[in-house]
Design a protein around this motif. Structure first.
Motif, PDB file in Angstrom:
ATOM      1  N   PHE A  20     -32.629  -2.113  24.793  1.00 29.51           N
ATOM      2  CA  PHE A  20     -31.817  -2.774  25.818  1.00 29.51           C
ATOM      3  C   PHE A  20     -30.363  -2.300  25.770  1.00 29.51           C
ATOM      4  O   PHE A  20     -29.747  -2.053  26.809  1.00 29.51           O
ATOM      5  CB  PHE A  20     -31.887  -4.293  25.666  1.00 29.51           C
ATOM      6  N   ALA A  21     -29.813  -2.155  24.561  1.00 28.37           N
ATOM      7  CA  ALA A  21     -28.414  -1.705  24.444  1.00 28.37           C
ATOM      8  C   ALA A  21     -28.257  -0.287  24.979  1.00 28.37           C
ATOM      9  O   ALA A  21     -27.321   0.001  25.743  1.00 28.37           O
ATOM     10  CB  ALA A  21     -27.949  -1.794  22.990  1.00 28.37           C
ATOM     11  N   GLN A  22     -29.158   0.612  24.592  1.00 30.41           N
ATOM     12  CA  GLN A  22     -29.056   1.999  25.052  1.00 30.41           C
ATOM     13  C   GLN A  22     -29.233   2.096  26.563  1.00 30.41           C
ATOM     14  O   GLN A  22     -28.568   2.891  27.227  1.00 30.41           O
ATOM     15  CB  GLN A  22     -30.072   2.886  24.317  1.00 30.41           C
ATOM     16  N   THR A  23     -30.115   1.258  27.111  1.00 29.56           N
ATOM     17  CA  THR A  23     -30.293   1.224  28.566  1.00 29.56           C
ATOM     18  C   THR A  23     -29.008   0.782  29.243  1.00 29.56           C
ATOM     19  O   THR A  23     -28.565   1.397  30.226  1.00 29.56           O
ATOM     20  CB  THR A  23     -31.453   0.275  28.945  1.00 29.56           C
ATOM     21  N   MET A  24     -28.392  -0.273  28.713  1.00 30.67           N
ATOM     22  CA  MET A  24     -27.142  -0.758  29.304  1.00 30.67           C
ATOM     23  C   MET A  24     -26.051   0.301  29.212  1.00 30.67           C
ATOM     24  O   MET A  24     -25.349   0.558  30.198  1.00 30.67           O
ATOM     25  CB  MET A  24     -26.695  -2.055  28.626  1.00 30.67           C
ATOM     26  N   PHE A  25     -25.911   0.951  28.061  1.00 28.62           N
ATOM     27  CA  PHE A  25     -24.901   1.998  27.922  1.00 28.62           C
ATOM     28  C   PHE A  25     -25.147   3.117  28.939  1.00 28.62           C
ATOM     29  O   PHE A  25     -24.200   3.628  29.545  1.00 28.62           O
ATOM     30  CB  PHE A  25     -24.900   2.576  26.504  1.00 28.62           C
ATOM     31  N   SER A  26     -26.398   3.492  29.142  1.00 27.69           N
ATOM     32  CA  SER A  26     -26.720   4.549  30.116  1.00 27.69           C
ATOM     33  C   SER A  26     -26.403   4.120  31.541  1.00 27.69           C
ATOM     34  O   SER A  26     -25.779   4.864  32.306  1.00 27.69           O
ATOM     35  CB  SER A  26     -28.200   4.925  30.028  1.00 27.69           C
ATOM     36  N   LEU A  27     -26.828   2.912  31.901  1.00 28.98           N
ATOM     37  CA  LEU A  27     -26.597   2.427  33.263  1.00 28.98           C
ATOM     38  C   LEU A  27     -25.110   2.259  33.564  1.00 28.98           C
ATOM     39  O   LEU A  27     -24.671   2.511  34.691  1.00 28.98           O
ATOM     40  CB  LEU A  27     -27.338   1.106  33.487  1.00 28.98           C
ATOM     41  N   LEU A  28     -24.336   1.844  32.567  1.00 30.55           N
ATOM     42  CA  LEU A  28     -22.898   1.646  32.775  1.00 30.55           C
ATOM     43  C   LEU A  28     -22.178   2.949  33.088  1.00 30.55           C
ATOM     44  O   LEU A  28     -21.080   2.940  33.643  1.00 30.55           O
ATOM     45  CB  LEU A  28     -22.261   0.997  31.548  1.00 30.55           C
ATOM     46  N   GLN A  29     -22.792   4.067  32.728  1.00 35.59           N
ATOM     47  CA  GLN A  29     -22.199   5.366  33.028  1.00 35.59           C
ATOM     48  C   GLN A  29     -22.659   5.906  34.381  1.00 35.59           C
ATOM     49  O   GLN A  29     -22.190   6.944  34.826  1.00 35.59           O
ATOM     50  CB  GLN A  29     -22.555   6.370  31.925  1.00 35.59           C
ATOM     51  N   GLU A  30     -23.572   5.155  35.024  1.00 37.43           N
ATOM     52  CA  GLU A  30     -24.104   5.585  36.317  1.00 37.43           C
ATOM     53  C   GLU A  30     -23.646   4.718  37.482  1.00 37.43           C
ATOM     54  O   GLU A  30     -23.610   5.164  38.617  1.00 37.43           O
ATOM     55  CB  GLU A  30     -25.642   5.546  36.281  1.00 37.43           C
ATOM     56  N   GLY A 108     -17.516   7.788  30.817  1.00 33.08           N
ATOM     57  CA  GLY A 108     -18.565   7.477  31.787  1.00 33.08           C
ATOM     58  C   GLY A 108     -18.444   6.056  32.312  1.00 33.08           C
ATOM     59  O   GLY A 108     -18.586   5.809  33.513  1.00 33.08           O
ATOM     60  N   ILE A 109     -18.165   5.132  31.412  1.00 32.03           N
ATOM     61  CA  ILE A 109     -18.011   3.727  31.814  1.00 32.03           C
ATOM     62  C   ILE A 109     -16.793   3.566  32.719  1.00 32.03           C
ATOM     63  O   ILE A 109     -16.858   2.878  33.741  1.00 32.03           O
ATOM     64  CB  ILE A 109     -17.925   2.814  30.571  1.00 32.03           C
ATOM     65  N   LYS A 110     -15.681   4.223  32.365  1.00 36.01           N
ATOM     66  CA  LYS A 110     -14.455   4.117  33.175  1.00 36.01           C
ATOM     67  C   LYS A 110     -14.643   4.723  34.556  1.00 36.01           C
ATOM     68  O   LYS A 110     -14.053   4.260  35.522  1.00 36.01           O
ATOM     69  CB  LYS A 110     -13.286   4.820  32.471  1.00 36.01           C
ATOM     70  N   LYS A 111     -15.465   5.761  34.641  1.00 39.75           N
ATOM     71  CA  LYS A 111     -15.699   6.420  35.920  1.00 39.75           C
ATOM     72  C   LYS A 111     -16.373   5.472  36.914  1.00 39.75           C
ATOM     73  O   LYS A 111     -16.134   5.538  38.111  1.00 39.75           O
ATOM     74  CB  LYS A 111     -16.581   7.657  35.705  1.00 39.75           C
ATOM     75  N   CYS A 112     -17.214   4.591  36.409  1.00 39.55           N
ATOM     76  CA  CYS A 112     -17.993   3.708  37.281  1.00 39.55           C
ATOM     77  C   CYS A 112     -17.482   2.270  37.341  1.00 39.55           C
ATOM     78  O   CYS A 112     -17.943   1.489  38.173  1.00 39.55           O
ATOM     79  CB  CYS A 112     -19.450   3.686  36.816  1.00 39.55           C
ATOM     80  N   ASN A 113     -16.578   1.913  36.450  1.00 34.74           N
ATOM     81  CA  ASN A 113     -16.123   0.523  36.362  1.00 34.74           C
ATOM     82  C   ASN A 113     -14.606   0.444  36.411  1.00 34.74           C
ATOM     83  O   ASN A 113     -13.919   1.203  35.721  1.00 34.74           O
ATOM     84  CB  ASN A 113     -16.635  -0.119  35.071  1.00 34.74           C
ATOM     85  N   SER A 114     -14.098  -0.469  37.200  1.00 32.22           N
ATOM     86  CA  SER A 114     -12.657  -0.637  37.376  1.00 32.22           C
ATOM     87  C   SER A 114     -11.978  -1.058  36.077  1.00 32.22           C
ATOM     88  O   SER A 114     -12.508  -1.870  35.322  1.00 32.22           O
ATOM     89  CB  SER A 114     -12.413  -1.709  38.443  1.00 32.22           C
ATOM     90  N   MET A 115     -10.799  -0.500  35.837  1.00 30.99           N
ATOM     91  CA  MET A 115     -10.034  -0.854  34.642  1.00 30.99           C
ATOM     92  C   MET A 115      -9.688  -2.344  34.620  1.00 30.99           C
ATOM     93  O   MET A 115      -9.491  -2.923  33.561  1.00 30.99           O
ATOM     94  CB  MET A 115      -8.750  -0.030  34.565  1.00 30.99           C
ATOM     95  N   ASP A 116      -9.570  -2.947  35.780  1.00 31.26           N
ATOM     96  CA  ASP A 116      -9.230  -4.361  35.855  1.00 31.26           C
ATOM     97  C   ASP A 116     -10.464  -5.232  36.094  1.00 31.26           C
ATOM     98  O   ASP A 116     -10.335  -6.432  36.317  1.00 31.26           O
ATOM     99  CB  ASP A 116      -8.214  -4.592  36.984  1.00 31.26           C
ATOM    100  N   GLY A 117     -11.627  -4.616  36.026  1.00 28.13           N
ATOM    101  CA  GLY A 117     -12.857  -5.343  36.316  1.00 28.13           C
ATOM    102  C   GLY A 117     -13.381  -6.147  35.135  1.00 28.13           C
ATOM    103  O   GLY A 117     -12.859  -6.096  34.015  1.00 28.13           O
ATOM    104  N   LEU A 118     -14.427  -6.858  35.407  1.00 25.62           N
ATOM    105  CA  LEU A 118     -15.047  -7.756  34.449  1.00 25.62           C
ATOM    106  C   LEU A 118     -15.513  -7.044  33.186  1.00 25.62           C
ATOM    107  O   LEU A 118     -15.311  -7.516  32.077  1.00 25.62           O
ATOM    108  CB  LEU A 118     -16.232  -8.454  35.130  1.00 25.62           C
ATOM    109  N   LEU A 119     -16.134  -5.884  33.335  1.00 22.14           N
ATOM    110  CA  LEU A 119     -16.708  -5.193  32.184  1.00 22.14           C
ATOM    111  C   LEU A 119     -15.633  -4.739  31.197  1.00 22.14           C
ATOM    112  O   LEU A 119     -15.744  -4.982  29.995  1.00 22.14           O
ATOM    113  CB  LEU A 119     -17.539  -3.997  32.627  1.00 22.14           C
TER     114      LEU A 119
END
Length: 198
Positions: A20-30, A108-119
């Motif tokens: 589950f953790a590896q899946t989440m890490f992968s999806l967060l980069q997509e 990868g996470i920063k590319k898909c998720n806002s710096m000011d976002g929830l994640l």
């Protein structure tokens, strides 16, 4: 977190949690965290939704578990062997090294998720809580009239400010330079000297 991390996990639990953790890490980069669903996490990790809910309350719970997985790499359990004065430098170094090693994941996470976002806020808050515990050890020995809780917050916020600026705000510097920034901000000697002269 729904799953009790204090108990020794079975091999099956370790395998499931890791999947589950590896899946989440992968999806967060997509894609953005907000666009990830429990169905998608379950499908990609090849586990039924019921298994997901045996371990996690929701995807936010899984995100916190992901931060827990990262935090295990800095070996917080070893803090007792360091003096309070050493703690700040030791954990700054460990966090710096961790973020350096995970730079590709963070990018990868920063590319898909806002710096000011929830994640990203979830990530920063998780590590802020960890650093605050360490800073509390230091602040109890701080010789000053300032309340220990305020000292702990000051050290915690400054450590994370420097690391966030370097790794999340894209201002790469080496560890020696990062230490110089941290030391200058924590000691604030130049500002103090300037104020005394005025």
């Amino acid at each position: 977190m729904k799953y009790d991390l204090n108990k020794k996990p079975t091999r099956g639990a370790v395998r499931t949690l890791d999947a589950f953790a590896q899946t989440m890490f992968s999806l967060l980069q997509e894609k953005p965290f907000e666009d990830i669903s429990v169905n998608e996490i379950s499908n990609v990790s090849n586990f039924p939704r019921a298994t997901f809910y045996n371990y996690f309350d929701d995807k936010y719970d899984l995100a916190n578990y992901c931060w827990y997985v990262l935090s295990q790499e800095i070996h917080l359990e070893e803090y007792l062997k360091f003096s309070p004065e050493e703690l700040i430098d030791v954990y700054f170094d460990r966090l710096f090294d961790l973020l350096s090693e995970k730079e590709e994941l963070l990018d990868g996470i920063k590319k898909c998720n806002s710096m000011d976002g929830l994640l990203i806020n979830s990530f920063l808050n998780y590590f802020k809580d960890l650093v605050r515990k360490i800073a509390e050890e230091f602040s109890n020995n701080y010789d000053n009239d300032v309340p220990p809780e305020l000292v702990a917050d000051h050290y915690c916020n400054t450590i994370l400010l420097v690391l966030e600026w370097i790794f999340l705000r894209n201002n790469p510097v080496d560890k020696a330079k990062a230490h110089k920034y941290l030391s200058s901000l924590l000691n604030n000697n130049q500002l103090r000297e300037k104020n005394v002269k005025e």
